[in-house]
Every structure is written in C-alpha cells, then in structure tokens.
Design a protein around this motif. Structure first.
Motif, PDB file in Angstrom:
ATOM      1  N   ALA A  16      38.135  49.473  66.757  1.00  0.00           N
ATOM      2  CA  ALA A  16      38.438  48.307  65.828  1.00  0.00           C
ATOM      3  C   ALA A  16      37.866  47.808  64.840  1.00  0.00           C
ATOM      4  CB  ALA A  16      38.232  47.035  67.249  1.00  0.00           C
ATOM      5  N   GLU A  17      36.985  47.915  64.657  1.00  0.00           N
ATOM      6  CA  GLU A  17      36.254  47.966  63.382  1.00  0.00           C
ATOM      7  C   GLU A  17      36.314  48.901  62.198  1.00  0.00           C
ATOM      8  OE1 GLU A  17      31.354  48.907  64.218  1.00  0.00           O
ATOM      9  OE2 GLU A  17      31.010  46.904  65.215  1.00  0.00           O
ATOM     10  N   VAL A  18      37.243  50.506  63.087  1.00  0.00           N
ATOM     11  CA  VAL A  18      37.424  51.385  61.952  1.00  0.00           C
ATOM     12  C   VAL A  18      38.796  50.140  61.569  1.00  0.00           C
ATOM     13  CG1 VAL A  18      38.754  53.314  62.209  1.00  0.00           C
ATOM     14  CG2 VAL A  18      36.391  53.575  62.670  1.00  0.00           C
ATOM     15  N   ALA A  19      39.563  50.099  62.309  1.00  0.00           N
ATOM     16  CA  ALA A  19      40.904  49.388  61.912  1.00  0.00           C
ATOM     17  C   ALA A  19      40.497  47.914  60.819  1.00  0.00           C
ATOM     18  CB  ALA A  19      42.467  48.782  63.611  1.00  0.00           C
ATOM     19  N   ALA A  20      39.402  47.515  61.228  1.00  0.00           N
ATOM     20  CA  ALA A  20      39.182  46.273  60.263  1.00  0.00           C
ATOM     21  C   ALA A  20      39.536  46.725  58.794  1.00  0.00           C
ATOM     22  CB  ALA A  20      38.535  45.448  60.572  1.00  0.00           C
ATOM     23  N   GLY A  21      38.196  47.952  59.262  1.00  0.00           N
ATOM     24  CA  GLY A  21      37.917  49.025  57.531  1.00  0.00           C
ATOM     25  C   GLY A  21      39.100  48.906  56.607  1.00  0.00           C
ATOM     26  N   GLU A  22      39.895  49.515  57.905  1.00  0.00           N
ATOM     27  CA  GLU A  22      40.832  50.070  56.610  1.00  0.00           C
ATOM     28  C   GLU A  22      41.984  49.281  56.232  1.00  0.00           C
ATOM     29  OE1 GLU A  22      43.358  52.074  60.099  1.00  0.00           O
ATOM     30  OE2 GLU A  22      41.577  54.015  59.648  1.00  0.00           O
ATOM     31  N   ALA A  23      41.645  47.944  57.086  1.00  0.00           N
ATOM     32  CA  ALA A  23      43.180  46.769  56.772  1.00  0.00           C
ATOM     33  C   ALA A  23      42.086  46.012  55.016  1.00  0.00           C
ATOM     34  CB  ALA A  23      43.221  45.727  57.626  1.00  0.00           C
ATOM     35  N   ALA A  24      40.909  45.991  55.311  1.00  0.00           N
ATOM     36  CA  ALA A  24      39.849  45.649  54.321  1.00  0.00           C
ATOM     37  C   ALA A  24      40.398  46.429  53.095  1.00  0.00           C
ATOM     38  CB  ALA A  24      38.287  45.339  54.663  1.00  0.00           C
ATOM     39  N   VAL A  25      40.718  48.046  53.094  1.00  0.00           N
ATOM     40  CA  VAL A  25      39.933  48.919  51.919  1.00  0.00           C
ATOM     41  C   VAL A  25      41.725  48.393  51.396  1.00  0.00           C
ATOM     42  CG1 VAL A  25      40.675  51.548  51.530  1.00  0.00           C
ATOM     43  CG2 VAL A  25      38.815  50.668  53.062  1.00  0.00           C
ATOM     44  N   ARG A  26      43.060  48.426  52.415  1.00  0.00           N
ATOM     45  CA  ARG A  26      44.435  48.086  51.691  1.00  0.00           C
ATOM     46  C   ARG A  26      44.553  46.672  51.197  1.00  0.00           C
ATOM     47  NH1 ARG A  26      45.311  50.436  56.916  1.00  0.00           N
ATOM     48  NH2 ARG A  26      46.065  47.709  57.865  1.00  0.00           N
ATOM     49  N   THR A  27      43.296  45.578  51.688  1.00  0.00           N
ATOM     50  CA  THR A  27      43.477  43.981  51.131  1.00  0.00           C
ATOM     51  C   THR A  27      43.064  44.142  49.077  1.00  0.00           C
ATOM     52  OG1 THR A  27      43.551  43.115  52.754  1.00  0.00           O
ATOM     53  CG2 THR A  27      42.714  41.637  50.976  1.00  0.00           C
ATOM     54  N   ALA A  28      41.532  45.299  49.413  1.00  0.00           N
ATOM     55  CA  ALA A  28      40.894  45.243  48.528  1.00  0.00           C
ATOM     56  C   ALA A  28      41.643  45.907  47.341  1.00  0.00           C
ATOM     57  CB  ALA A  28      40.563  45.729  48.486  1.00  0.00           C
ATOM     58  N   GLN A  29      42.431  46.726  47.993  1.00  0.00           N
ATOM     59  CA  GLN A  29      43.207  47.614  47.042  1.00  0.00           C
ATOM     60  C   GLN A  29      44.650  46.889  46.087  1.00  0.00           C
ATOM     61  OE1 GLN A  29      42.850  51.295  46.214  1.00  0.00           O
ATOM     62  NE2 GLN A  29      44.355  50.107  44.377  1.00  0.00           N
ATOM     63  N   ILE A  30      45.294  46.223  47.250  1.00  0.00           N
ATOM     64  CA  ILE A  30      46.132  45.271  46.904  1.00  0.00           C
ATOM     65  C   ILE A  30      45.621  44.429  45.256  1.00  0.00           C
ATOM     66  CG2 ILE A  30      47.617  43.933  47.282  1.00  0.00           C
ATOM     67  CD1 ILE A  30      48.081  44.744  49.952  1.00  0.00           C
ATOM     68  N   THR A  31      44.699  43.570  46.205  1.00  0.00           N
ATOM     69  CA  THR A  31      44.218  42.580  44.872  1.00  0.00           C
ATOM     70  C   THR A  31      43.534  43.948  43.618  1.00  0.00           C
ATOM     71  OG1 THR A  31      42.551  41.733  46.498  1.00  0.00           O
ATOM     72  CG2 THR A  31      42.116  41.012  43.915  1.00  0.00           C
ATOM     73  N   LEU A  32      43.260  44.706  43.672  1.00  0.00           N
ATOM     74  CA  LEU A  32      43.020  45.416  42.636  1.00  0.00           C
ATOM     75  C   LEU A  32      44.498  46.123  41.514  1.00  0.00           C
ATOM     76  CD1 LEU A  32      40.965  46.949  40.518  1.00  0.00           C
ATOM     77  CD2 LEU A  32      41.311  48.904  42.443  1.00  0.00           C
ATOM     78  N   ASN A  33      45.195  46.487  42.643  1.00  0.00           N
ATOM     79  CA  ASN A  33      46.356  46.103  41.983  1.00  0.00           C
ATOM     80  C   ASN A  33      46.858  45.029  40.723  1.00  0.00           C
ATOM     81  OD1 ASN A  33      46.502  49.117  42.711  1.00  0.00           O
ATOM     82  ND2 ASN A  33      48.361  48.433  44.116  1.00  0.00           N
ATOM     83  N   TYR A  34      46.990  43.873  41.571  1.00  0.00           N
ATOM     84  CA  TYR A  34      47.343  42.529  40.126  1.00  0.00           C
ATOM     85  C   TYR A  34      46.821  42.065  39.634  1.00  0.00           C
ATOM     86  CZ  TYR A  34      49.166  40.682  45.300  1.00  0.00           C
ATOM     87  OH  TYR A  34      50.279  40.715  45.953  1.00  0.00           O
ATOM     88  N   ALA A  35      45.691  43.172  39.395  1.00  0.00           N
ATOM     89  CA  ALA A  35      45.004  43.113  37.812  1.00  0.00           C
ATOM     90  C   ALA A  35      45.788  43.764  36.246  1.00  0.00           C
ATOM     91  CB  ALA A  35      43.887  44.009  37.612  1.00  0.00           C
ATOM     92  N   SER A  36      46.931  44.849  37.463  1.00  0.00           N
ATOM     93  CA  SER A  36      47.548  44.888  36.192  1.00  0.00           C
ATOM     94  C   SER A  36      48.818  44.245  37.281  1.00  0.00           C
ATOM     95  CB  SER A  36      48.148  46.466  36.638  1.00  0.00           C
ATOM     96  OG  SER A  36      48.804  47.318  35.384  1.00  0.00           O
ATOM     97  N   VAL A  37      49.238  43.161  36.231  1.00  0.00           N
ATOM     98  CA  VAL A  37      50.392  42.375  35.918  1.00  0.00           C
ATOM     99  C   VAL A  37      51.867  42.614  35.439  1.00  0.00           C
ATOM    100  CG1 VAL A  37      52.325  40.282  35.776  1.00  0.00           C
ATOM    101  CG2 VAL A  37      49.002  40.247  35.073  1.00  0.00           C
ATOM    102  N   THR A  38      53.115  43.215  36.777  1.00  0.00           N
ATOM    103  CA  THR A  38      53.958  44.207  35.944  1.00  0.00           C
ATOM    104  C   THR A  38      55.605  43.243  35.851  1.00  0.00           C
ATOM    105  OG1 THR A  38      54.026  44.586  38.621  1.00  0.00           O
ATOM    106  CG2 THR A  38      53.104  46.457  37.225  1.00  0.00           C
ATOM    107  N   ALA A  39      56.395  43.749  35.566  1.00  0.00           N
ATOM    108  CA  ALA A  39      57.382  42.779  36.095  1.00  0.00           C
ATOM    109  C   ALA A  39      58.364  43.102  36.763  1.00  0.00           C
ATOM    110  CB  ALA A  39      59.194  43.744  34.401  1.00  0.00           C
ATOM    111  N   PRO A  40      58.553  41.296  37.209  1.00  0.00           N
ATOM    112  CA  PRO A  40      59.809  41.800  38.926  1.00  0.00           C
ATOM    113  C   PRO A  40      60.258  41.988  38.323  1.00  0.00           C
ATOM    114  CG  PRO A  40      59.267  39.985  38.211  1.00  0.00           C
ATOM    115  CD  PRO A  40      58.309  40.375  36.997  1.00  0.00           C
ATOM    116  N   ILE A  41      61.196  41.975  37.732  1.00  0.00           N
ATOM    117  CA  ILE A  41      62.741  42.142  37.938  1.00  0.00           C
ATOM    118  C   ILE A  41      62.780  42.757  35.948  1.00  0.00           C
ATOM    119  CG2 ILE A  41      63.847  40.895  38.583  1.00  0.00           C
ATOM    120  CD1 ILE A  41      64.795  38.902  36.709  1.00  0.00           C
ATOM    121  N   SER A  42      64.431  43.478  35.761  1.00  0.00           N
ATOM    122  CA  SER A  42      64.494  44.747  34.791  1.00  0.00           C
ATOM    123  C   SER A  42      65.552  42.966  34.039  1.00  0.00           C
ATOM    124  CB  SER A  42      65.792  45.057  34.705  1.00  0.00           C
ATOM    125  OG  SER A  42      64.911  46.410  35.324  1.00  0.00           O
TER     126      SER A  42
END
Length: 402
Positions: free
Chosen positions: A156-182
């Motif tokens: 369970a701790e491994v699963a929670a750790g994997e989710a935390a890594v994905r959350t941190a990566q998503i937040t990191l990607n938000y630092a690069s603001v991209t166009a939602p549509i063309s």
C-alpha cells in the motif's frame, strides 16, 4: 374699255391658276388629325413560381470556441513564449513558470517511493521465509500473520508513493502553460516577473477560434409565431435543412461567403420578447472578428405560386400596396396586391396578380403627363433598361430637304 376689261380678266385667271399650283405642292406638316403616338412604358410579365421569403435580422458575431489560458501552478512567470495576436496550436507552450519548487517536490516524492519499494521487498522476503516454517510448526501462526500484514502494508505504501510521484509530476508540468485549443491568441494579461496562481488560477490570455464564426441572431416572437401559423395553414412551406444565410456588414456591403443556420432556440427571452437563432459563417481569411454587429438575411420559408416584382414597380402606402397593370385594351389600371417579403431587390407578391399579366415598371412620369385612360405601348423591361422610344414623326417632317 373692252381691252382693259379683257386684261383684268386674264390677270385674275392667272392668279387663280398660280394659287392652285402652290396648294398642290404643299406637304402636310404632321400626322392626319394631329394625333400623338402612344407613350412607351417598360413592363414585366407576371410568372408564378416558388419564391423564398428572406428575412433581415440583426446579429452579433461570436467565436465558435473560446478558451481562457490560466495559471494552474503558483509561481513567478519567467518567460512568455508566443506572439500576441498570432495563431497557436493545441499543446503549444505559452508561458514558463518557475518550476524549481515543483522539481524538488517531484524528487521528494520519488525518494519516498523508493523507500516504500525497499520496505516492500523486505516485508515480502520475510513473509516468504515464514511460510514453510509455519507449515512445520517452527513458528507460531501469529508471527506468520504479522509478516503477511507487513507485506500488504508495504504494498500500500508503494501504491501511495507512486500516486504521489504522478501528482508531483502533474504539478511540475503545470509550470509549463500550454494552449488548451488551437486558435488565435489575444493579448497577454501578465508579464514576465508576475506572481500567478496564488489562491485561484490566474487568467493569462484568451484563445478564440474565428474560423468558423457563430452569428447570434434575434427575432421577435410575434414574427416567429406568424411564420409558423402560415406554415400550418399551408400558405408557406418550410425551407430545407441547412438553410443558407447571407451576412451584411456594418457598411452595408455583403460578406463574400454564405453561412448556414444551425438552430432556433426553443424559448423566448422574457426580458426582450426575442427568440435566439444561431448561424455558422466561414471566416478563412479572418476578415470577420468576434463582437462585430451584422445584419443577416435568412430564407426561413418558401411561398408557393408567388411573384417577384422589381421594387420600383410597387407603390407602398398606408392604405396598402399597389401596382399598375396594362390591360388588353392597352390602358393602365391600379391593382391592390399583397407583399409577403423581399428577395434580392424584388418584392415577393403572394396575392393580387395572375400569371401572364403585364405590370408597369418604368415610364411613370410619362403617364403623369397624359390624361387618364390614355392607351400605352408596353415594351419589355430588361434589368432597368427599357427599349428605346421611337423618334417622333415631327422630327422626320422637319428634316431639311436635299
């Protein structure tokens, strides 16, 4: 005395002969009886046909898609990566926000996951060693149960750790603001160095799709009701699906490309008494802009056995609409008609005329100069250019002799 009398009689006879010869050489100066030729008037011959009833309505242009670009990560804007007013593609990077805190958070989450994975390996190995021992009664069943529980907790701790890594990566990607549509992006609402994303997503810019554009149209509920009632009574026919619309710009000129009607709303605005309609207009060159006021020509119905008459042929007064009809005897007579709409500079006449009748379009000034009941000579009216009138007979009579 006899000689003088004879001379006087001879001179009188000679004078009579010369007078008679002079009268025989004279030509008549005009037509017998002095009559005037019948005035020519331009006419059109009535033809029954199915005519579309075109309604002119006000409208406002709107982008077919609108997306606000917002900062979903808090931080300082370090760079703007687009040119204001340019076209952008979906997924294109627009802003770069300081990502150092999010990179650190992602690294911390990755380390926590690695520790959880190590604990899982140790707990799994312990449970595997205890399995043969409990079967041989070398250890108690409680000790084996504790080892199995520790393994599941580590998983369970491994699963929670994997989710935390994905959350941190998503937040990191938000630092690069991209166009939602063309689409086409407007002006930037922030500059480099601005702090964004504190508390709520900060608006950064707006992207709009302007090809095609929507036209939001309004029509009074009474007009819609009369139109539907006429269709139910069979006086009008509904236009086919995909009704085309024409757009008139603010200066009165027509837009070069036709659009199509998308839908008519099912309710009436209680504050204005208007029904909303929406059309779609192509805009490949980007000449039209959202927010522009336009007039829209829509063919909402068709009139069966109707007549198209040039607008100058119809006299419109408070007492009604009328035209001048040329009868079989060549005389003109007014006729009351019923106009159902307009189309391309013509009135759509739905009642009052029969097929084959001739309606006066040009030459009204000539008729005003003539007494009532004067016969006329009808000539075909060709796009506002009636046939040339014949030259008066007096012109030929007054021509010099050779």
């Amino acid at each position: 005395m006899a000689l003088q009398q004879l001379l006087r009689t001879s001179l009188l006879a000679l004078g009579l002969v010369l007078a008679a010869c002079g009268k025989s050489e004279q030509k008549p100066a005009g037509p017998p009886g002095g009559g005037m030729p019948a005035p020519e008037v331009g006419v059109v011959t009535v033809q029954l046909q199915d005519v579309g009833l075109v309604t002119e309505l006000p409208g406002r242009l709107e982008a077919s898609r609108v997306a606000q670009v917002r900062a979903r990560a808090a931080g300082i804007v370090q760079e703007r990566l687009f040119r204001e007013g340019s076209d952008v593609k979906a997924g294109q990077a627009l802003y770069r926000i300081d990502s150092a805190p999010y990179q650190a958070a992602a690294a911390s989450a990755q380390a926590t996951l690695a520790r959880a994975q190590a604990n899982l390996g140790q707990a799994k190995a312990l449970a595997e060693r205890y399995r043969p021992l409990v079967e041989a009664n070398a250890i108690s069943k409680q000790e084996y149960a504790n080892a199995v529980a520790s393994q599941k907790a580590a998983e369970a701790e491994v699963a929670a750790g994997e989710a935390a890594v994905r959350t941190a990566q998503i937040t990191l990607n938000y630092a690069s603001v991209t166009a939602p549509i063309s689409g086409r992006i407007g002006r930037s609402l922030v500059t480099e160095g601005a702090l964004v994303g504190q508390g709520e997503p900060t608006p950064l810019a707006t992207i709009q799709v302007i090809h095609p554009l929507y036209v939001n149209i309004t029509q009074s509920a009474s007009e819609v009701l009369n139109l539907r009632r006429a269709m139910e009574q069979g006086r009008l026919k509904r236009s086919g699906d995909g009704t085309q619309v024409k757009v008139l710009l603010e200066d009165g000129s027509a837009y070069g490309q036709a659009g199509r009607l998308l839908f008519s709303d099912l309710q009436v605005d209680p504050t204005s008494g208007q029904v909303a309609l929406r059309a779609e207009v192509p805009n490949p060159a980007g000449m039209l802009l959202p927010g522009m006021y336009v007039r829209v020509l829509i063919e909402q119905a068709k009139a069966s056995n109707a007549i198209l008459l040039p607008q100058q042929a119809v006299t419109r007064t408070q007492q009604g609409d009328s035209v001048l009809v040329v009868g079989a005897d060549g005389k003109t007579a007014p006729r009351q008609i019923k106009v159902g709409g307009s189309q391309d500079g013509h009135w759509v006449v739905v009642d009052g005329l029969k097929s084959g009748e001739q309606v006066v379009v040009d030459g009204f000034q000539k008729l005003q100069m003539m007494p009532p009941g004067t016969p006329v000579k009808p000539v075909p009216w060709n796009n506002g250019k009636p046939a040339a009138a014949a030259a008066p007979a007096a012109s030929a009579a007054s021509a010099p002799r050779s």
